[in-house]
Structure formats: structure tokens, C-alpha cells
Design a protein around this motif. Structure first.
Motif, short mmCIF file in Angstrom:
data_model
loop_
_atom_site.label_atom_id
_atom_site.label_comp_id
_atom_site.label_asym_id
_atom_site.label_seq_id
_atom_site.Cartn_x
_atom_site.Cartn_y
_atom_site.Cartn_z
N VAL A 38 53.58 49.38 42.59
CA VAL A 38 52.18 49.38 42.17
C VAL A 38 51.31 49.20 43.42
O VAL A 38 51.74 48.60 44.40
CB VAL A 38 51.86 48.28 41.14
CG1 VAL A 38 52.54 48.55 39.81
CG2 VAL A 38 52.25 46.89 41.65
N THR A 39 50.09 49.73 43.35
CA THR A 39 49.18 49.68 44.49
C THR A 39 47.84 49.12 44.06
O THR A 39 47.33 49.49 43.00
CB THR A 39 48.98 51.11 45.06
OG1 THR A 39 50.25 51.63 45.42
CG2 THR A 39 48.07 51.09 46.27
N TYR A 43 42.82 52.59 42.40
CA TYR A 43 41.67 53.51 42.48
C TYR A 43 41.68 54.58 41.40
O TYR A 43 40.63 55.13 41.08
CB TYR A 43 41.62 54.17 43.86
CG TYR A 43 41.18 53.24 44.97
CD1 TYR A 43 39.94 52.59 44.91
CD2 TYR A 43 41.99 53.00 46.07
CE1 TYR A 43 39.54 51.73 45.92
CE2 TYR A 43 41.60 52.15 47.09
CZ TYR A 43 40.36 51.51 47.02
OH TYR A 43 39.98 50.67 48.01
N ALA A 44 42.85 54.89 40.85
CA ALA A 44 42.92 55.92 39.82
C ALA A 44 42.36 55.42 38.47
O ALA A 44 42.11 56.21 37.57
CB ALA A 44 44.36 56.37 39.63
N SER A 45 42.16 54.10 38.37
CA SER A 45 41.71 53.53 37.10
C SER A 45 40.22 53.19 37.11
O SER A 45 39.66 52.82 38.15
CB SER A 45 42.53 52.26 36.83
OG SER A 45 41.91 51.48 35.83
N ILE A 51 34.94 47.64 42.56
CA ILE A 51 35.50 47.63 43.92
C ILE A 51 34.94 48.81 44.71
O ILE A 51 34.55 48.67 45.86
CB ILE A 51 37.05 47.71 43.87
CG1 ILE A 51 37.62 46.50 43.15
CG2 ILE A 51 37.62 47.85 45.27
CD1 ILE A 51 39.11 46.62 42.83
N LYS A 52 34.91 49.96 44.06
CA LYS A 52 34.38 51.15 44.74
C LYS A 52 32.92 50.95 45.11
O LYS A 52 32.50 51.32 46.21
CB LYS A 52 34.53 52.38 43.84
CG LYS A 52 35.97 52.85 43.71
CD LYS A 52 36.08 54.01 42.73
CE LYS A 52 37.52 54.41 42.52
NZ LYS A 52 37.72 55.15 41.28
N MET A 53 32.15 50.37 44.22
CA MET A 53 30.72 50.11 44.51
C MET A 53 30.61 49.16 45.70
O MET A 53 29.81 49.37 46.61
CB MET A 53 30.03 49.49 43.29
CG MET A 53 29.89 50.46 42.12
SD MET A 53 29.21 49.63 40.66
CE MET A 53 27.48 49.45 41.16
N TYR A 54 31.42 48.11 45.67
CA TYR A 54 31.41 47.11 46.76
C TYR A 54 31.79 47.74 48.10
O TYR A 54 31.09 47.59 49.10
CB TYR A 54 32.36 45.98 46.38
CG TYR A 54 32.78 45.07 47.52
CD1 TYR A 54 31.84 44.30 48.20
CD2 TYR A 54 34.12 44.96 47.90
CE1 TYR A 54 32.24 43.45 49.24
CE2 TYR A 54 34.52 44.12 48.92
CZ TYR A 54 33.57 43.38 49.59
OH TYR A 54 33.97 42.56 50.62
N LEU A 55 32.92 48.49 48.13
CA LEU A 55 33.40 49.05 49.40
C LEU A 55 32.48 50.16 49.92
O LEU A 55 32.40 50.39 51.11
CB LEU A 55 34.84 49.57 49.25
CG LEU A 55 35.91 48.49 49.07
CD1 LEU A 55 37.28 49.11 48.85
CD2 LEU A 55 35.96 47.54 50.27
N ALA A 56 31.76 50.81 49.00
CA ALA A 56 30.83 51.84 49.42
C ALA A 56 29.50 51.25 49.88
O ALA A 56 28.62 51.97 50.35
CB ALA A 56 30.60 52.82 48.27
N TYR A 80 44.18 42.64 36.61
CA TYR A 80 44.41 42.28 35.21
C TYR A 80 44.56 43.54 34.35
O TYR A 80 45.47 43.65 33.53
CB TYR A 80 43.24 41.42 34.70
CG TYR A 80 43.40 40.97 33.28
CD1 TYR A 80 44.20 39.87 32.97
CD2 TYR A 80 42.78 41.66 32.24
CE1 TYR A 80 44.37 39.47 31.65
CE2 TYR A 80 42.95 41.26 30.92
CZ TYR A 80 43.73 40.16 30.64
OH TYR A 80 43.91 39.77 29.34
N ALA A 81 43.67 44.51 34.58
CA ALA A 81 43.70 45.75 33.80
C ALA A 81 45.02 46.49 34.03
O ALA A 81 45.65 46.98 33.09
CB ALA A 81 42.52 46.65 34.19
N SER A 82 45.44 46.55 35.28
CA SER A 82 46.66 47.27 35.60
C SER A 82 47.88 46.55 35.00
O SER A 82 48.80 47.18 34.47
CB SER A 82 46.73 47.42 37.12
OG SER A 82 48.00 47.25 37.63
#
Ligand SMILES: Nc1ncnc2c1ncn2[C@@H]1O[C@H](COP(=O)(O)OP(=O)(O)OP(=O)(O)O)[C@@H](O)[C@H]1O
Ligand SMILES: [Mg+2]
Length: 223
Positions: A38-39, A43-45, A51-56, A80-82
Motif C-alpha cells: 500500500v502507498t 492519490y488514486a482515492s 492532501i492534494k489541496m495542501y501540497l498544491a 483511515y479511508a484506505s
């Protein structure tokens, strides 16, 4: 049925986490063990949206614009979701899960936003939050891929071919990266992580050489 094992590969940016996690998973599978890789972030979810908003940089252009506790929450709920939708059952039924990053990445990348005298309290909160309150499994083993800072800089520059705009808010901030390194060393030393020195006289060791050491450590710890 007894629970599985969770093995985490941790390290700073570009240290070889994905490379080593994949090879380790392949090796353990070849030994007949039930293995999943698992990674994180996932990002696929959709669970990685914050996280994407934060890192962008949508909450601010510098990592410090989002405090350690807020940023940690984004990454924790993605885990948690994963866990709930993807690998939780496999782990609960005895599978071996190899994770490329985990709660340990919050330890490294969010501690660095706080003064060192607050690290212990932050780590206490973090592990209580993820492993007790959210109910995520704690790792059985954490392998820390340590890369010499000078080598790491060279690798990152080569990776983006000098195009700074491709870097995320963490990668752009060299002062932040230096603080993350100090936090990583602190965590490795105080949290029982196993350090693998991935550089040798100013260069990366070979992928195979590092993998052999990682396999040796993990097989010893799985016994
Ligand atoms: N020992 C090594 N020697 C040379 N190159 C390596 C080595 N290990 C990994 N690489 C290369 O370095 C790059 C980054 O590796 P990888 O994606 O495994 O790192 P990572 O820690 O997962 O990175 P990130 O922090 O960005 O997720 C890849 O191009 C990979 O092929
Ligand atoms: Mg990676």
C-alpha cells in the motif's frame, strides 16, 4: 485468526521508498507469504483531496501555513479511508502489508513545523490519534531509508530537470526539508525505527544492495 504484520518503509523525499517497498513485497510474496503493498498518500482515492489541496498550496504556499495538527489530520483520514475500503480486512485476516509511508510520515514531516521541545507531545498526540482513536494498526517494523543530504539534493534536482514549478510545497522549501531531516533522525532514534544507510561515500548504494539489507532486517523481525 491472528492479525497480520505491517511493515513501513519511511524516508525523506526520493529516498527510494517506493522502489524498496515494491521489491520487498515481491520478495516476501516469492517466499509464499500473503502480501499486499500500500502507498500513502492514496492519490488514486477521493480521500486524498485535502492532501492534494495542501501540497498544491491552496491553504498557503509554505508548509508552515498549515499547522502540524491540521496537516496530520488530512493524511490520517486518508489512511483511515484506505484501511476501511482496501487493506484492513486483509491485514486483520493475517496478511503482511508493506506500506510506502504511513503515520511515520506525519511524524517526520509535521514534527519539523514545531520546535524540538514540542516533538514528544506532538508524537504522543499523533500515535494516540491514529493508532487508538482512529483504530489504525501500529507498524510492527519501520525501516528508515537514510540518504545523505547532499546526495538527496542532487537526486531531487535531476528528477525535476531543474523545473522548480513541479515541486510541491514541501519540496520547494529547503529550510523545511532540513528541519524534516532533523525530525526524521530524531524519530528514527527515539521510536525504534531501523535505519538503513542508503548512501556510501557521496553516492547512493545500489538498489539491490539496499534491498538485501532491508530483506535481512524484515525477515529477522517477522520471525
Ligand atoms: N539506490 C538507488 N540508486 C539510484 N537511484 C535510485 C535508488 N533508489 C531509487 N532510485 C531512483 O530514485 C527515484 C526515487 O525513488 P522512489 O520513487 O523509490 O523514492 P520515494 O522515496 O518513493 O520518493 P518520494 O518521496 O517522491 O515518494 C526513482 O527514479 C528511483 O528509480
Ligand atoms: Mg514515493
Amino acid at each position: 485468526m491472528s492479525k497480520g504484520k505491517l511493515i513501513v518503509i519511511e524516508g525523506l523525499d526520493g529516498s527510494g521508498k517506493a522502489t524498496q517497498a515494491k521489491l520487498l513485497a515481491q520478495h516476501l510474496a516469492s517466499q509464499g507469504l500473503p502480501v499486499r503493498e500500500v502507498t500513502f498518500p492514496d492519490y488514486a482515492s477521493d480521500s486524498s483531496a485535502l492532501i492534494k489541496m495542501y501540497l498544491a498550496g491552496q491553504f498557503g504556499s509554505k508548509p508552515d501555513d498549515v499547522n502540524a495538527y491540521a496537516a496530520s489530520s488530512f493524511f490520517a483520514v486518508d489512511r483511515y479511508a484506505s484501511y476501511k475500503t482496501d487493506w484492513g480486512r486483509f491485514y486483520e485476516e493475517g496478511g503482511v502489508v508493506i506500506a510506502d509511508r504511513y503515520t511515520t510520515s506525519n511524524a517526520v514531516h509535521q514534527c519539523s513545523k514545531l520546535p524540538p521541545e514540542q516533538w514528544e507531545a506532538f508524537l504522543h498526540w499523533l500515535f494516540d490519534y491514529e493508532f487508538h482513536l482512529l483504530g489504525l494498526p501500529a507498524p510492527d517494523s519501520v525501516i528508515y531509508l537514510q540518504v545523505d543530504p547532499a546526495v538527496s539534493q542532487r537526486l531531487m534536482t535531476a528528477r525535476y530537470h531543474g523545473d522548480e514549478s513541479k515541486k510541491d510545497v514541501h519540496e520547494k522549501d529547503t529550510e523545511y526539508l532540513a528541519r524534516s531531516r532533523r525530525a526524521a533522525e530524531y524519530c528514527a532514534e527515539h521510536l525504534g525505527w531501523t535505519t538503513v544507510h542508503c548512501t556510501h561515500s557521496d553516492a547512493m548504494r545500489s538498489i539491490e544492495d539496499i534491498q538485501a539489507e532491508v530483506q535481512g532486517i524484515v525477515l529477522g523481525q517477522l520471525k
